[in-house]
Design a protein around this motif. Structure first.
Motif, PDB file in Angstrom:
ATOM      1  N   VAL A 277       0.856  -1.184   0.000  1.00  0.00           N
ATOM      2  CA  VAL A 277       0.000   0.000   0.000  1.00  0.00           C
ATOM      3  C   VAL A 277       0.893   1.236   0.000  1.00  0.00           C
ATOM      4  O   VAL A 277       2.003   1.226   0.533  1.00  0.00           O
ATOM      5  CB  VAL A 277      -0.960   0.025   1.210  1.00  0.00           C
ATOM      6  N   VAL A 278       0.389   2.309  -0.614  1.00  0.00           N
ATOM      7  CA  VAL A 278       1.153   3.542  -0.794  1.00  0.00           C
ATOM      8  C   VAL A 278       0.410   4.686  -0.111  1.00  0.00           C
ATOM      9  O   VAL A 278      -0.826   4.729  -0.121  1.00  0.00           O
ATOM     10  CB  VAL A 278       1.349   3.828  -2.300  1.00  0.00           C
ATOM     11  N   ALA A 279       1.158   5.632   0.466  1.00  0.00           N
ATOM     12  CA  ALA A 279       0.554   6.688   1.283  1.00  0.00           C
ATOM     13  C   ALA A 279      -0.177   7.748   0.472  1.00  0.00           C
ATOM     14  O   ALA A 279      -1.245   8.219   0.868  1.00  0.00           O
ATOM     15  CB  ALA A 279       1.628   7.351   2.147  1.00  0.00           C
ATOM     16  N   GLY A 280       0.394   8.167  -0.658  1.00  0.00           N
ATOM     17  CA  GLY A 280      -0.248   9.194  -1.470  1.00  0.00           C
ATOM     18  C   GLY A 280       0.609  10.437  -1.632  1.00  0.00           C
ATOM     19  O   GLY A 280       1.576  10.658  -0.895  1.00  0.00           O
ATOM     20  N   ASP A 281       0.249  11.268  -2.589  1.00  0.00           N
ATOM     21  CA  ASP A 281       0.985  12.502  -2.865  1.00  0.00           C
ATOM     22  C   ASP A 281       0.528  13.627  -1.937  1.00  0.00           C
ATOM     23  O   ASP A 281      -0.536  13.560  -1.312  1.00  0.00           O
ATOM     24  CB  ASP A 281       0.782  12.915  -4.320  1.00  0.00           C
ATOM     25  N   ASP A 282       1.351  14.658  -1.868  1.00  0.00           N
ATOM     26  CA  ASP A 282       1.036  15.806  -1.021  1.00  0.00           C
ATOM     27  C   ASP A 282      -0.333  16.393  -1.373  1.00  0.00           C
ATOM     28  O   ASP A 282      -0.728  16.444  -2.547  1.00  0.00           O
ATOM     29  CB  ASP A 282       2.089  16.899  -1.188  1.00  0.00           C
ATOM     30  N   ILE A 283      -1.034  16.838  -0.348  1.00  0.00           N
ATOM     31  CA  ILE A 283      -2.316  17.518  -0.518  1.00  0.00           C
ATOM     32  C   ILE A 283      -2.092  19.003  -0.238  1.00  0.00           C
ATOM     33  O   ILE A 283      -1.520  19.365   0.797  1.00  0.00           O
ATOM     34  CB  ILE A 283      -3.379  16.956   0.445  1.00  0.00           C
ATOM     35  N   LYS A 284      -2.510  19.838  -1.139  1.00  0.00           N
ATOM     36  CA  LYS A 284      -2.282  21.275  -1.010  1.00  0.00           C
ATOM     37  C   LYS A 284      -2.826  21.806   0.314  1.00  0.00           C
ATOM     38  O   LYS A 284      -3.959  21.504   0.700  1.00  0.00           O
ATOM     39  CB  LYS A 284      -2.941  22.010  -2.181  1.00  0.00           C
ATOM     40  N   ASP A 285      -1.987  22.560   1.000  1.00  0.00           N
ATOM     41  CA  ASP A 285      -2.329  23.249   2.250  1.00  0.00           C
ATOM     42  C   ASP A 285      -2.551  22.303   3.434  1.00  0.00           C
ATOM     43  O   ASP A 285      -3.039  22.735   4.487  1.00  0.00           O
ATOM     44  CB  ASP A 285      -3.580  24.130   2.074  1.00  0.00           C
ATOM     45  N   VAL A 286      -2.201  21.027   3.275  1.00  0.00           N
ATOM     46  CA  VAL A 286      -2.306  20.082   4.390  1.00  0.00           C
ATOM     47  C   VAL A 286      -0.896  19.751   4.871  1.00  0.00           C
ATOM     48  O   VAL A 286      -0.072  19.269   4.089  1.00  0.00           O
ATOM     49  CB  VAL A 286      -3.038  18.789   3.982  1.00  0.00           C
ATOM     50  N   PRO A 287      -0.566  20.005   6.139  1.00  0.00           N
ATOM     51  CA  PRO A 287       0.781  19.725   6.649  1.00  0.00           C
ATOM     52  C   PRO A 287       1.118  18.238   6.550  1.00  0.00           C
ATOM     53  O   PRO A 287       0.236  17.377   6.628  1.00  0.00           O
ATOM     54  CB  PRO A 287       0.707  20.172   8.116  1.00  0.00           C
ATOM     55  N   GLN A 288       2.399  17.964   6.388  1.00  0.00           N
ATOM     56  CA  GLN A 288       2.831  16.570   6.263  1.00  0.00           C
ATOM     57  C   GLN A 288       2.434  15.752   7.487  1.00  0.00           C
ATOM     58  O   GLN A 288       2.003  14.597   7.361  1.00  0.00           O
ATOM     59  CB  GLN A 288       4.345  16.510   6.064  1.00  0.00           C
ATOM     60  N   GLU A 289       2.572  16.330   8.666  1.00  0.00           N
ATOM     61  CA  GLU A 289       2.215  15.601   9.883  1.00  0.00           C
ATOM     62  C   GLU A 289       0.753  15.167   9.859  1.00  0.00           C
ATOM     63  O   GLU A 289       0.415  14.046  10.255  1.00  0.00           O
ATOM     64  CB  GLU A 289       2.475  16.474  11.112  1.00  0.00           C
ATOM     65  N   LYS A 290      -0.125  16.045   9.375  1.00  0.00           N
ATOM     66  CA  LYS A 290      -1.547  15.706   9.299  1.00  0.00           C
ATOM     67  C   LYS A 290      -1.784  14.611   8.264  1.00  0.00           C
ATOM     68  O   LYS A 290      -2.594  13.698   8.493  1.00  0.00           O
ATOM     69  CB  LYS A 290      -2.361  16.957   8.940  1.00  0.00           C
ATOM     70  N   MET A 291      -1.092  14.679   7.141  1.00  0.00           N
ATOM     71  CA  MET A 291      -1.239  13.629   6.131  1.00  0.00           C
ATOM     72  C   MET A 291      -0.808  12.283   6.697  1.00  0.00           C
ATOM     73  O   MET A 291      -1.450  11.254   6.451  1.00  0.00           O
ATOM     74  CB  MET A 291      -0.432  13.981   4.878  1.00  0.00           C
ATOM     75  N   HIS A 292       0.270  12.271   7.472  1.00  0.00           N
ATOM     76  CA  HIS A 292       0.733  11.025   8.079  1.00  0.00           C
ATOM     77  C   HIS A 292      -0.279  10.507   9.101  1.00  0.00           C
ATOM     78  O   HIS A 292      -0.494   9.289   9.218  1.00  0.00           O
ATOM     79  CB  HIS A 292       2.098  11.232   8.725  1.00  0.00           C
ATOM     80  N   GLU A 293      -0.911  11.413   9.836  1.00  0.00           N
ATOM     81  CA  GLU A 293      -1.964  11.004  10.767  1.00  0.00           C
ATOM     82  C   GLU A 293      -3.122  10.351  10.011  1.00  0.00           C
ATOM     83  O   GLU A 293      -3.712   9.363  10.477  1.00  0.00           O
ATOM     84  CB  GLU A 293      -2.467  12.210  11.555  1.00  0.00           C
ATOM     85  N   ASN A 294      -3.432  10.890   8.845  1.00  0.00           N
ATOM     86  CA  ASN A 294      -4.501  10.315   8.029  1.00  0.00           C
ATOM     87  C   ASN A 294      -4.127   8.922   7.520  1.00  0.00           C
ATOM     88  O   ASN A 294      -4.984   8.033   7.430  1.00  0.00           O
ATOM     89  CB  ASN A 294      -4.809  11.230   6.849  1.00  0.00           C
ATOM     90  N   VAL A 295      -2.852   8.733   7.184  1.00  0.00           N
ATOM     91  CA  VAL A 295      -2.380   7.416   6.754  1.00  0.00           C
ATOM     92  C   VAL A 295      -2.531   6.413   7.899  1.00  0.00           C
ATOM     93  O   VAL A 295      -2.980   5.276   7.698  1.00  0.00           O
ATOM     94  CB  VAL A 295      -0.912   7.490   6.284  1.00  0.00           C
ATOM     95  N   ILE A 296      -2.180   6.836   9.099  1.00  0.00           N
ATOM     96  CA  ILE A 296      -2.333   5.970  10.277  1.00  0.00           C
ATOM     97  C   ILE A 296      -3.793   5.579  10.455  1.00  0.00           C
ATOM     98  O   ILE A 296      -4.121   4.402  10.671  1.00  0.00           O
ATOM     99  CB  ILE A 296      -1.808   6.691  11.542  1.00  0.00           C
ATOM    100  N   GLU A 297      -4.674   6.561  10.344  1.00  0.00           N
ATOM    101  CA  GLU A 297      -6.110   6.303  10.498  1.00  0.00           C
ATOM    102  C   GLU A 297      -6.600   5.300   9.455  1.00  0.00           C
ATOM    103  O   GLU A 297      -7.355   4.368   9.767  1.00  0.00           O
ATOM    104  CB  GLU A 297      -6.879   7.616  10.364  1.00  0.00           C
ATOM    105  N   GLY A 298      -6.161   5.482   8.210  1.00  0.00           N
ATOM    106  CA  GLY A 298      -6.578   4.567   7.153  1.00  0.00           C
ATOM    107  C   GLY A 298      -6.055   3.159   7.369  1.00  0.00           C
ATOM    108  O   GLY A 298      -6.781   2.175   7.182  1.00  0.00           O
ATOM    109  N   LEU A 299      -4.797   3.041   7.774  1.00  0.00           N
ATOM    110  CA  LEU A 299      -4.214   1.720   8.007  1.00  0.00           C
ATOM    111  C   LEU A 299      -4.882   1.014   9.185  1.00  0.00           C
ATOM    112  O   LEU A 299      -5.029  -0.215   9.181  1.00  0.00           O
ATOM    113  CB  LEU A 299      -2.707   1.850   8.249  1.00  0.00           C
ATOM    114  N   LYS A 300      -5.294   1.775  10.177  1.00  0.00           N
ATOM    115  CA  LYS A 300      -6.010   1.175  11.308  1.00  0.00           C
ATOM    116  C   LYS A 300      -7.348   0.592  10.857  1.00  0.00           C
ATOM    117  O   LYS A 300      -7.828  -0.393  11.427  1.00  0.00           O
ATOM    118  CB  LYS A 300      -6.225   2.212  12.407  1.00  0.00           C
ATOM    119  N   LYS A 301      -7.938   1.179   9.825  1.00  0.00           N
ATOM    120  CA  LYS A 301      -9.187   0.645   9.285  1.00  0.00           C
ATOM    121  C   LYS A 301      -8.936  -0.591   8.423  1.00  0.00           C
ATOM    122  O   LYS A 301      -9.771  -1.500   8.366  1.00  0.00           O
ATOM    123  CB  LYS A 301      -9.902   1.720   8.461  1.00  0.00           C
TER     124      LYS A 301
END
Length: 295
Positions: free
Chosen positions: A136-160
């Motif tokens: 599985v791959v995390a994804g590309d940068d989202i405009k105006d979303v900090p990297q830390e928040k994107m990583h938190e979202n990856v954690i949330e998705g992987l937990k699901k």
């Protein structure tokens, strides 16, 4: 441009190989170079035999060189039953394939329901193919979303996704990329943030796909960082390619005999994926892999 999974998944193009003389040839050839001495290798049939459009013939070609394992990218563009039957006949194991690619991003919560559905479908394919890991791959940068928040979202998705993987006995392997050469604008690169993500998910069914090529470009010190990953018990799978060029061992600056020795010292008994583009012929690339593992 070096072919990679991003361009493959987005365009589905078949890129012709470009012959070159930049590789140091092994001193002597062996009949079945895929039958290596120390390390088990899984050849990537997306980057090898790219002129051949028939994936079943790519499996035949891998077996002819002595490889008993392969890895794939997406499952959706393949005849699942035909692949399973061909692997069974040839005695080839599918070690891992891509269940979730670059887009849509796992780093965006709006895609998590789709991620869960794809993991469920992927697990069914994995069981049909007798495969125990899915990338599985995390994804590309989202405009105006900090990297830390994107990583938190990856954690949330992987937990699901983790409970689904656990239900089927499949391990999800998260792959960090490099942003200097191949994947500019990707949100996850380097071992430290990936270790942090997998630690937070806290599931033995979520590990790291430790691609030595990406790690070398991002942070170097391959053996040192490998020791850290194994000490944390978070390495699920290894891939390699040399740099520059993303070709087979012996074509670039990475001294793979030393790195492969380190893997053995770390008691890694899994496969190492050959996610590299042969610089010349596939047979010559396989001979180079054999030579790198002959120590």
């Amino acid at each position: 441009m070096t072919p990679n999974r991003r361009t493959f998944l987005s365009a589905g193009a078949v890129v012709a190989l470009v012959p070159s003389t930049g590789r140091a040839e092994p001193e002597s050839k062996v009949a079945k170079p895929g039958q290596t001495k120390n390390t088990k290798f899984a050849v990537n049939i997306e980057m090898w035999w790219r002129k051949e459009r028939d994936y079943l013939k790519r499996l035949e070609a891998a077996a002819a060189l002595g490889f008993n394992a392969v890895e794939l990218w997406p499952w959706e563009n393949k005849d699942q039953n035909a692949v399973a039957e061909t692997c069974e006949r040839l005695g080839i194991k599918i070690v891992q394939f891509t269940a979730w690619g670059f887009k849509p991003g796992l780093n965006d919560p709006k895609n998590h329901n789709q991620f869960v559905e794809k993991i469920e479908k992927g697990c069914e394919v994995a069981k049909k193919w007798k495969c125990s890991m899915m990338c599985v791959v995390a994804g590309d940068d989202i405009k105006d979303v900090p990297q830390e928040k994107m990583h938190e979202n990856v954690i949330e998705g992987l937990k699901k996704g983790a409970p689904i993987a656990q239900k089927h006995g499949i391990t999800l392997i998260l792959e960090p990329m490099n942003i200097r050469v191949d994947h500019k604008g990707h949100c996850l690169y380097g071992s430290a943030p990936t270790l942090k993500i997998v630690k937070e998910v806290n599931s033995k069914y979520v590990k790291i796909l430790w691609d030595l090529y990406h790690m070398h470009i991002t942070e170097g010190d391959l053996c040192g960082h490998l020791r850290e990953g194994f000490a944390a018990d978070m390495v699920g799978y290894i891939q390699l390619a040399d740099h520059p060029g993303r070709n087979e061992p012996g074509t670039g600056e990475i001294h793979y005999p030393r790195v492969l020795k380190e893997l053995k010292a770390l008691e890694y008994t899994g496969y190492v994926g050959l996610e590299c583009t042969p610089l010349g012929t596939e047979e010559a690339a396989a001979q180079a892999v054999y030579a790198a593992d002959n120590w």
